[in-house]
Scaffold this motif. Structure first.
Motif, mmCIF file in Angstrom:
data_model
loop_
_atom_site.group_PDB
_atom_site.id
_atom_site.type_symbol
_atom_site.label_atom_id
_atom_site.label_comp_id
_atom_site.label_asym_id
_atom_site.label_seq_id
_atom_site.Cartn_x
_atom_site.Cartn_y
_atom_site.Cartn_z
ATOM 1 N N LEU A 152 0.992 -0.094 0.060
ATOM 2 C CA LEU A 152 -0.015 0.096 -0.154
ATOM 3 C C LEU A 152 0.647 1.205 -0.059
ATOM 4 O O LEU A 152 0.565 2.368 -0.876
ATOM 5 N N LYS A 153 1.992 1.433 0.495
ATOM 6 C CA LYS A 153 2.854 2.276 0.817
ATOM 7 C C LYS A 153 2.994 2.570 -0.890
ATOM 8 O O LYS A 153 3.421 3.327 -1.041
ATOM 9 N N LEU A 154 3.810 1.829 -1.197
ATOM 10 C CA LEU A 154 4.612 1.822 -2.977
ATOM 11 C C LEU A 154 3.511 2.021 -3.386
ATOM 12 O O LEU A 154 3.693 2.963 -4.362
ATOM 13 N N ALA A 155 2.144 1.362 -3.306
ATOM 14 C CA ALA A 155 0.993 1.892 -5.367
ATOM 15 C C ALA A 155 0.542 3.575 -4.466
ATOM 16 O O ALA A 155 -0.200 4.024 -5.142
ATOM 17 N N THR A 156 0.488 3.873 -3.082
ATOM 18 C CA THR A 156 -0.669 5.163 -2.192
ATOM 19 C C THR A 156 0.716 6.515 -2.732
ATOM 20 O O THR A 156 0.002 7.247 -2.086
ATOM 21 N N GLY A 157 2.364 5.804 -2.484
ATOM 22 C CA GLY A 157 2.614 6.748 -2.673
ATOM 23 C C GLY A 157 3.422 8.162 -2.868
ATOM 24 O O GLY A 157 2.860 9.326 -2.145
ATOM 25 N N SER A 158 2.292 8.230 -4.674
ATOM 26 C CA SER A 158 2.584 9.152 -5.216
ATOM 27 C C SER A 158 1.280 10.184 -4.998
ATOM 28 O O SER A 158 1.274 11.458 -5.373
ATOM 29 N N THR A 159 0.072 9.466 -5.003
ATOM 30 C CA THR A 159 -1.223 9.914 -4.745
ATOM 31 C C THR A 159 -1.466 10.910 -3.052
ATOM 32 O O THR A 159 -2.533 11.267 -2.525
ATOM 33 N N GLN A 160 -0.493 9.984 -2.213
ATOM 34 C CA GLN A 160 -1.054 10.652 -0.725
ATOM 35 C C GLN A 160 -2.426 10.112 -0.277
ATOM 36 O O GLN A 160 -2.146 10.555 0.357
ATOM 37 N N LEU A 161 -3.061 8.775 -0.521
ATOM 38 C CA LEU A 161 -3.499 8.011 -0.550
ATOM 39 C C LEU A 161 -3.881 8.027 1.346
ATOM 40 O O LEU A 161 -2.894 7.519 1.409
ATOM 41 N N PRO A 162 -4.766 8.255 2.332
ATOM 42 C CA PRO A 162 -5.174 8.257 3.787
ATOM 43 C C PRO A 162 -4.765 6.579 3.887
ATOM 44 O O PRO A 162 -5.871 6.071 3.078
ATOM 45 N N ILE A 163 -3.799 6.278 4.684
ATOM 46 C CA ILE A 163 -4.095 4.933 4.713
ATOM 47 C C ILE A 163 -4.537 4.712 6.561
ATOM 48 O O ILE A 163 -3.393 5.390 7.329
ATOM 49 N N HIS A 164 -5.409 4.394 7.156
ATOM 50 C CA HIS A 164 -5.510 4.326 8.623
ATOM 51 C C HIS A 164 -5.706 3.257 9.215
ATOM 52 O O HIS A 164 -6.131 1.980 8.424
ATOM 53 N N VAL A 165 -4.528 2.450 10.038
ATOM 54 C CA VAL A 165 -4.334 1.278 10.374
ATOM 55 C C VAL A 165 -4.294 1.562 12.327
ATOM 56 O O VAL A 165 -4.546 2.448 12.755
ATOM 57 N N LYS A 166 -5.682 0.725 12.941
ATOM 58 C CA LYS A 166 -5.561 -0.222 13.736
ATOM 59 C C LYS A 166 -4.819 -0.938 14.193
ATOM 60 O O LYS A 166 -5.537 -2.228 13.809
ATOM 61 N N SER A 167 -3.927 -1.059 14.974
ATOM 62 C CA SER A 167 -3.073 -2.375 15.800
ATOM 63 C C SER A 167 -3.014 -2.460 16.561
ATOM 64 O O SER A 167 -2.773 -2.100 17.646
ATOM 65 N N LYS A 168 -3.217 -4.027 17.102
ATOM 66 C CA LYS A 168 -2.995 -4.544 18.326
ATOM 67 C C LYS A 168 -1.364 -5.445 18.183
ATOM 68 O O LYS A 168 -1.108 -5.288 19.565
ATOM 69 N N SER A 169 -0.813 -5.177 17.111
ATOM 70 C CA SER A 169 0.510 -5.611 17.223
ATOM 71 C C SER A 169 1.155 -4.694 17.280
ATOM 72 O O SER A 169 1.411 -4.266 16.532
ATOM 73 N N ARG A 170 2.674 -5.086 18.376
ATOM 74 C CA ARG A 170 3.297 -4.118 18.738
ATOM 75 C C ARG A 170 4.366 -4.289 17.470
ATOM 76 O O ARG A 170 4.645 -3.392 17.194
ATOM 77 N N SER A 171 4.310 -5.296 16.422
ATOM 78 C CA SER A 171 5.260 -5.548 15.807
ATOM 79 C C SER A 171 4.794 -4.307 13.862
ATOM 80 O O SER A 171 5.735 -3.789 13.686
ATOM 81 N N MET A 172 3.821 -4.285 14.440
ATOM 82 C CA MET A 172 2.563 -3.937 12.982
ATOM 83 C C MET A 172 2.860 -2.291 13.530
ATOM 84 O O MET A 172 2.856 -1.879 12.377
ATOM 85 N N THR A 173 2.739 -2.071 14.423
ATOM 86 C CA THR A 173 2.668 -0.847 15.127
ATOM 87 C C THR A 173 4.194 0.204 14.798
ATOM 88 O O THR A 173 4.072 1.012 14.334
ATOM 89 N N SER A 174 4.568 -0.102 14.733
ATOM 90 C CA SER A 174 6.291 -0.020 15.020
ATOM 91 C C SER A 174 6.488 0.008 13.701
ATOM 92 O O SER A 174 7.397 0.938 13.158
ATOM 93 N N HIS A 175 6.380 -1.029 12.750
ATOM 94 C CA HIS A 175 6.791 -0.941 11.561
ATOM 95 C C HIS A 175 5.686 0.337 10.975
ATOM 96 O O HIS A 175 5.919 1.299 9.866
ATOM 97 N N ILE A 176 4.441 1.138 11.077
ATOM 98 C CA ILE A 176 3.692 2.067 10.845
ATOM 99 C C ILE A 176 4.316 3.681 11.619
ATOM 100 O O ILE A 176 4.596 4.399 10.718
ATOM 101 N N GLN A 177 4.802 3.427 12.512
ATOM 102 C CA GLN A 177 5.392 4.039 13.231
ATOM 103 C C GLN A 177 6.794 4.526 12.163
ATOM 104 O O GLN A 177 7.533 5.609 12.476
ATOM 105 N N ARG A 178 8.129 3.148 12.268
ATOM 106 C CA ARG A 178 9.010 3.844 10.942
ATOM 107 C C ARG A 178 8.254 4.460 9.282
ATOM 108 O O ARG A 178 9.322 5.448 9.181
ATOM 109 N N LEU A 179 7.776 4.068 9.575
ATOM 110 C CA LEU A 179 7.293 4.542 7.890
ATOM 111 C C LEU A 179 6.483 6.396 7.840
ATOM 112 O O LEU A 179 7.094 6.994 7.036
ATOM 113 N N ILE A 180 6.385 6.442 9.271
ATOM 114 C CA ILE A 180 5.717 8.303 9.374
ATOM 115 C C ILE A 180 6.859 9.093 9.360
ATOM 116 O O ILE A 180 6.940 9.618 9.064
#
Length: 301
Positions: A256-284
Protein backbone atom coordinates in the motif's frame (compact mmCIF):
# COMPACT_ATOMS: atom_id res chain seq x y z
CA UNK A 1 17.75 -18.09 -3.14
CA UNK A 2 18.19 -17.50 -6.87
CA UNK A 3 19.91 -14.15 -7.55
CA UNK A 4 19.65 -12.43 -10.94
CA UNK A 5 21.84 -9.54 -12.07
CA UNK A 6 20.06 -6.95 -14.20
CA UNK A 7 22.00 -6.63 -17.44
CA UNK A 8 21.70 -4.86 -20.77
CA UNK A 9 19.84 -7.87 -22.21
CA UNK A 10 16.96 -7.16 -19.80
CA UNK A 11 15.91 -4.00 -21.65
CA UNK A 12 12.23 -5.02 -21.72
CA UNK A 13 12.25 -5.44 -17.93
CA UNK A 14 14.12 -2.15 -17.38
CA UNK A 15 11.60 -0.31 -19.59
CA UNK A 16 8.85 -1.18 -17.08
CA UNK A 17 10.56 0.92 -14.37
CA UNK A 18 9.92 -1.74 -11.75
CA UNK A 19 10.50 -0.78 -8.11
CA UNK A 20 11.36 -2.73 -5.00
CA UNK A 21 7.97 -3.16 -3.21
CA UNK A 22 9.47 -2.43 0.21
CA UNK A 23 12.00 0.36 -0.34
CA UNK A 24 10.45 1.91 -3.44
CA UNK A 25 13.89 2.01 -5.09
CA UNK A 26 13.90 1.85 -8.88
CA UNK A 27 15.48 -1.38 -10.18
CA UNK A 28 18.45 -0.42 -12.36
CA UNK A 29 21.04 -2.13 -14.51
CA UNK A 30 23.67 -4.03 -12.48
CA UNK A 31 21.31 -4.42 -9.50
CA UNK A 32 21.08 -7.91 -8.00
CA UNK A 33 17.48 -9.04 -7.49
CA UNK A 34 15.30 -12.01 -6.68
CA UNK A 35 11.75 -12.78 -7.86
CA UNK A 36 9.09 -14.21 -5.54
CA UNK A 37 8.07 -17.52 -7.12
CA UNK A 38 4.41 -16.92 -6.22
CA UNK A 39 3.55 -13.32 -7.17
CA UNK A 40 6.63 -12.57 -9.34
CA UNK A 41 7.37 -9.38 -7.38
CA UNK A 42 11.00 -8.29 -7.77
CA UNK A 43 13.12 -7.48 -4.71
CA UNK A 44 16.62 -6.18 -4.27
CA UNK A 45 18.71 -8.85 -2.57
CA UNK A 46 19.13 -6.76 0.60
CA UNK A 47 15.36 -6.33 0.83
CA UNK A 48 14.79 -10.07 0.43
CA UNK A 49 17.23 -10.72 3.28
CA UNK A 50 15.44 -8.07 5.37
CA UNK A 51 12.18 -10.02 4.81
CA UNK A 52 14.03 -13.13 6.03
CA UNK A 53 13.57 -14.67 2.60
CA UNK A 54 9.78 -14.90 2.80
CA UNK A 55 6.94 -13.45 0.73
CA UNK A 56 3.41 -14.63 -0.15
CA UNK A 57 3.69 -17.09 2.76
CA UNK A 58 6.57 -18.97 1.13
CA UNK A 59 10.33 -18.65 0.62
CA UNK A 60 10.95 -19.86 -2.96
CA UNK A 61 12.44 -17.63 -5.65
CA UNK A 62 12.42 -17.99 -9.43
CA UNK A 63 15.37 -19.89 -10.84
CA UNK A 64 14.97 -18.35 -14.29
CA UNK A 65 14.47 -14.69 -15.15
CA UNK A 66 10.70 -14.39 -15.80
CA UNK A 67 9.24 -13.17 -19.06
CA UNK A 68 7.09 -10.05 -19.23
CA UNK A 69 3.90 -12.08 -19.79
CA UNK A 70 4.50 -14.06 -16.60
CA UNK A 71 5.15 -11.02 -14.42
CA UNK A 72 2.49 -8.59 -15.44
CA UNK A 73 -1.22 -7.99 -15.76
CA UNK A 74 -0.24 -5.55 -18.50
CA UNK A 75 3.12 -4.12 -19.46
CA UNK A 76 2.52 -1.01 -17.34
CA UNK A 77 0.72 -2.65 -14.39
CA UNK A 78 2.10 -5.29 -12.05
CA UNK A 79 0.88 -6.98 -8.89
CA UNK A 80 2.45 -5.91 -5.60
CA UNK A 81 0.39 -8.08 -3.24
CA UNK A 82 -2.36 -10.70 -3.30
CA UNK A 83 -4.25 -12.68 -0.69
CA UNK A 84 -6.98 -15.32 -0.95
CA UNK A 85 -10.22 -14.34 0.77
CA UNK A 86 -11.41 -16.52 3.68
CA UNK A 87 -13.56 -19.55 2.92
CA UNK A 88 -15.88 -19.53 5.94
CA UNK A 89 -19.28 -17.97 5.19
CA UNK A 90 -19.11 -15.91 8.41
CA UNK A 91 -16.09 -14.01 7.10
CA UNK A 92 -17.40 -13.15 3.64
CA UNK A 93 -15.67 -15.54 1.27
CA UNK A 94 -17.46 -14.22 -1.79
CA UNK A 95 -16.31 -11.18 -3.71
CA UNK A 96 -18.26 -8.15 -2.42
CA UNK A 97 -21.28 -7.35 -4.59
CA UNK A 98 -20.43 -3.66 -5.05
CA UNK A 99 -17.36 -4.48 -7.17
CA UNK A 100 -19.71 -5.38 -10.02
CA UNK A 101 -20.89 -1.77 -10.24
CA UNK A 102 -19.20 1.38 -11.55
CA UNK A 103 -16.58 2.78 -11.03
CA UNK A 104 -15.21 -0.77 -10.68
CA UNK A 105 -14.03 -2.14 -14.02
CA UNK A 106 -14.84 -5.72 -15.03
CA UNK A 107 -12.32 -7.67 -17.12
CA UNK A 108 -11.57 -11.29 -17.97
CA UNK A 109 -8.44 -13.38 -18.27
CA UNK A 110 -8.97 -15.86 -21.11
CA UNK A 111 -7.68 -19.26 -20.04
CA UNK A 112 -9.43 -21.20 -22.81
CA UNK A 113 -11.59 -20.68 -25.90
CA UNK A 114 -14.66 -22.19 -24.23
CA UNK A 115 -14.69 -20.40 -20.86
CA UNK A 116 -17.42 -17.96 -21.90
CA UNK A 117 -19.75 -20.92 -22.51
CA UNK A 118 -20.50 -21.15 -18.77
CA UNK A 119 -21.63 -17.51 -18.61
CA UNK A 120 -23.38 -17.37 -21.96
CA UNK A 121 -26.90 -15.87 -21.63
CA UNK A 122 -28.40 -18.99 -23.25
CA UNK A 123 -26.76 -21.34 -20.72
CA UNK A 124 -27.81 -19.08 -17.83
CA UNK A 125 -31.39 -19.00 -19.19
CA UNK A 126 -31.45 -22.79 -19.50
CA UNK A 127 -30.38 -23.19 -15.87
CA UNK A 128 -33.06 -20.76 -14.65
CA UNK A 129 -35.69 -22.39 -16.88
CA UNK A 130 -34.78 -25.90 -15.71
CA UNK A 131 -35.10 -24.89 -12.06
CA UNK A 132 -38.37 -23.00 -12.61
CA UNK A 133 -40.05 -25.85 -14.53
CA UNK A 134 -38.70 -28.44 -12.13
CA UNK A 135 -40.03 -26.66 -9.03
CA UNK A 136 -43.46 -25.95 -10.63
CA UNK A 137 -43.89 -29.59 -11.69
CA UNK A 138 -42.71 -30.84 -8.30
CA UNK A 139 -45.32 -28.86 -6.36
CA UNK A 140 -48.14 -29.42 -8.89
CA UNK A 141 -47.60 -33.04 -9.88
CA UNK A 142 -44.93 -34.35 -7.48
CA UNK A 143 -42.75 -34.74 -10.56
CA UNK A 144 -39.08 -35.71 -10.19
CA UNK A 145 -38.14 -32.96 -12.70
CA UNK A 146 -36.72 -30.90 -9.83
CA UNK A 147 -34.08 -33.62 -9.40
CA UNK A 148 -33.21 -33.31 -13.09
CA UNK A 149 -32.91 -29.53 -12.70
CA UNK A 150 -30.58 -29.99 -9.73
CA UNK A 151 -28.41 -32.52 -11.56
CA UNK A 152 -28.25 -30.34 -14.67
CA UNK A 153 -26.96 -27.29 -12.79
CA UNK A 154 -24.71 -29.42 -10.54
CA UNK A 155 -23.00 -31.08 -13.53
CA UNK A 156 -22.46 -27.69 -15.19
CA UNK A 157 -20.95 -26.33 -11.97
CA UNK A 158 -18.57 -29.29 -11.60
CA UNK A 159 -17.59 -29.08 -15.27
CA UNK A 160 -16.83 -25.35 -14.87
CA UNK A 161 -14.67 -26.00 -11.79
CA UNK A 162 -12.71 -28.73 -13.59
CA UNK A 163 -12.32 -26.51 -16.64
CA UNK A 164 -10.96 -23.61 -14.56
CA UNK A 165 -8.58 -25.88 -12.65
CA UNK A 166 -7.23 -27.61 -15.76
CA UNK A 167 -6.70 -24.52 -17.88
CA UNK A 168 -6.04 -22.07 -15.04
CA UNK A 169 -2.96 -23.81 -13.70
CA UNK A 170 -1.53 -23.81 -17.24
CA UNK A 171 -1.89 -20.04 -17.54
CA UNK A 172 1.30 -18.07 -18.16
CA UNK A 173 0.18 -15.06 -16.13
CA UNK A 174 0.21 -14.40 -12.39
CA UNK A 175 -3.46 -15.41 -12.29
CA UNK A 176 -2.41 -19.07 -12.19
CA UNK A 177 -1.77 -18.51 -8.46
CA UNK A 178 -5.29 -17.16 -7.84
CA UNK A 179 -6.84 -20.53 -7.02
CA UNK A 180 -9.85 -19.00 -5.26
CA UNK A 181 -11.41 -15.57 -4.79
CA UNK A 182 -8.51 -13.18 -4.26
CA UNK A 183 -7.89 -9.58 -3.24
CA UNK A 184 -4.86 -7.93 -4.81
CA UNK A 185 -3.01 -4.62 -5.11
CA UNK A 186 -1.23 -3.35 -8.20
CA UNK A 187 0.79 -0.18 -8.74
CA UNK A 188 -2.37 1.43 -10.21
CA UNK A 189 -5.39 -0.20 -8.60
CA UNK A 190 -6.92 -2.56 -6.08
CA UNK A 191 -8.90 -5.54 -7.31
CA UNK A 192 -10.82 -8.72 -6.66
CA UNK A 193 -10.40 -11.78 -8.83
CA UNK A 194 -12.31 -15.02 -9.20
CA UNK A 195 -10.27 -18.21 -9.55
CA UNK A 196 -7.54 -17.92 -12.19
CA UNK A 197 -8.74 -14.43 -13.14
CA UNK A 198 -11.64 -15.73 -15.22
CA UNK A 199 -13.42 -12.61 -13.97
CA UNK A 200 -11.74 -9.78 -12.12
CA UNK A 201 -12.76 -6.32 -10.96
CA UNK A 202 -10.43 -3.37 -10.44
CA UNK A 203 -10.76 0.10 -8.94
CA UNK A 204 -8.13 2.70 -9.96
CA UNK A 205 -6.30 4.26 -7.02
CA UNK A 206 -7.34 7.75 -8.11
CA UNK A 207 -10.98 6.80 -7.39
CA UNK A 208 -10.24 5.86 -3.77
CA UNK A 209 -10.64 8.39 -0.92
CA UNK A 210 -9.30 6.32 1.99
CA UNK A 211 -8.37 2.80 3.07
CA UNK A 212 -8.86 1.52 6.64
CA UNK A 213 -7.17 -1.57 8.11
CA UNK A 214 -8.33 -2.84 11.48
CA UNK A 215 -7.39 -5.81 13.66
CA UNK A 216 -10.45 -7.13 15.46
CA UNK A 217 -11.53 -10.03 17.62
CA UNK A 218 -8.64 -11.97 19.10
CA UNK A 219 -6.50 -10.88 16.13
CA UNK A 220 -8.29 -13.52 14.04
CA UNK A 221 -9.11 -11.21 11.17
CA UNK A 222 -7.97 -8.04 9.48
CA UNK A 223 -10.92 -6.00 8.27
CA UNK A 224 -10.43 -3.67 5.35
CA UNK A 225 -12.65 -0.79 4.26
CA UNK A 226 -12.17 1.00 0.95
CA UNK A 227 -13.91 4.38 0.62
CA UNK A 228 -14.63 5.74 -2.84
CA UNK A 229 -17.12 8.01 -4.57
CA UNK A 230 -20.08 7.05 -6.73
CA UNK A 231 -21.90 10.01 -8.30
CA UNK A 232 -20.53 12.39 -5.65
CA UNK A 233 -21.64 10.05 -2.84
CA UNK A 234 -19.13 8.16 -0.73
CA UNK A 235 -19.45 4.38 -0.62
CA UNK A 236 -17.67 1.99 1.72
CA UNK A 237 -16.62 -1.46 0.54
CA UNK A 238 -15.93 -3.67 3.55
CA UNK A 239 -14.37 -7.14 3.61
CA UNK A 240 -12.04 -9.20 5.79
CA UNK A 241 -8.82 -11.18 5.58
CA UNK A 242 -8.23 -14.55 7.29
CA UNK A 243 -5.90 -15.09 10.25
CA UNK A 244 -3.01 -16.23 8.06
CA UNK A 245 -2.69 -12.69 6.68
CA UNK A 246 -0.75 -11.86 9.85
CA UNK A 247 2.17 -13.77 8.39
CA UNK A 248 2.09 -11.36 5.45
CA UNK A 249 0.74 -8.18 7.03
CA UNK A 250 3.94 -6.19 6.66
CA UNK A 251 3.94 -7.01 2.95
CA UNK A 252 0.35 -5.73 2.66
CA UNK A 253 1.22 -2.42 4.33
CA UNK A 254 4.40 -1.97 2.31
CA UNK A 255 2.52 -2.71 -0.91
CA UNK A 256 0.00 0.00 0.00
CA UNK A 257 2.92 2.33 0.73
CA UNK A 258 4.41 1.78 -2.71
CA UNK A 259 1.07 1.89 -4.56
CA UNK A 260 -0.17 5.08 -2.86
CA UNK A 261 3.12 6.93 -2.40
CA UNK A 262 2.59 9.38 -5.24
CA UNK A 263 -1.11 9.97 -4.48
CA UNK A 264 -0.79 10.39 -0.69
CA UNK A 265 -3.96 8.35 -0.30
CA UNK A 266 -4.81 8.20 3.45
CA UNK A 267 -4.23 4.77 5.03
CA UNK A 268 -5.71 4.41 8.54
CA UNK A 269 -4.44 1.46 10.59
CA UNK A 270 -5.86 0.25 13.92
CA UNK A 271 -3.55 -2.37 15.41
CA UNK A 272 -2.92 -4.34 18.61
CA UNK A 273 0.31 -5.85 17.33
CA UNK A 274 3.54 -4.31 18.66
CA UNK A 275 5.47 -5.29 15.55
CA UNK A 276 2.80 -3.78 13.30
CA UNK A 277 2.56 -0.51 15.23
CA UNK A 278 6.35 -0.22 15.24
CA UNK A 279 6.40 -0.78 11.48
CA UNK A 280 3.76 1.90 10.84
CA UNK A 281 5.56 4.34 13.14
CA UNK A 282 8.78 3.76 11.19
CA UNK A 283 6.97 4.48 7.90
CA UNK A 284 5.61 7.74 9.34
CA UNK A 285 9.06 8.78 10.60
CA UNK A 286 10.46 8.06 7.12
CA UNK A 287 8.04 10.62 5.69
CA UNK A 288 5.01 8.55 4.71
CA UNK A 289 2.50 11.05 6.07
CA UNK A 290 -0.47 9.34 4.45
CA UNK A 291 -0.30 6.61 7.12
CA UNK A 292 -2.28 7.19 10.33
CA UNK A 293 -1.94 4.83 13.30
CA UNK A 294 -4.33 4.13 16.17
CA UNK A 295 -3.06 1.73 18.82
CA UNK A 296 -5.64 -0.66 20.26
CA UNK A 297 -5.45 -2.08 23.75
CA UNK A 298 -5.08 -5.86 23.95
CA UNK A 299 -8.04 -7.34 25.80
CA UNK A 300 -7.10 -9.08 29.00
CA UNK A 301 -9.16 -11.93 30.41
Amino acid sequence: MHIHKIEDKHKEFLSQNRKDPITGDLIRENDEVVFCVSCKSVFLVDTWLYLEGKHCEQSETLEKFPSSSVMNLKAEEHILFYQALPHSPESQSRIPKYVKEKPWVHKQNEISKIQNFFHHPLVTSLKVMAWTIGIIFFFMYQSPLVIFAFLFTFVLQIFEMLHNWYFGKRSKSVYKYFKSNTFYITNKSVGFSESYGTNYYTLPLENINRIDLNEWGNMEFISCSIYYKVEEKERKLHFSFPQEIFQNLTSLVDSLKLATGSTQLPIHVKSKSRSMTSHIQRLIVEGNRNFHLEKLEIERV
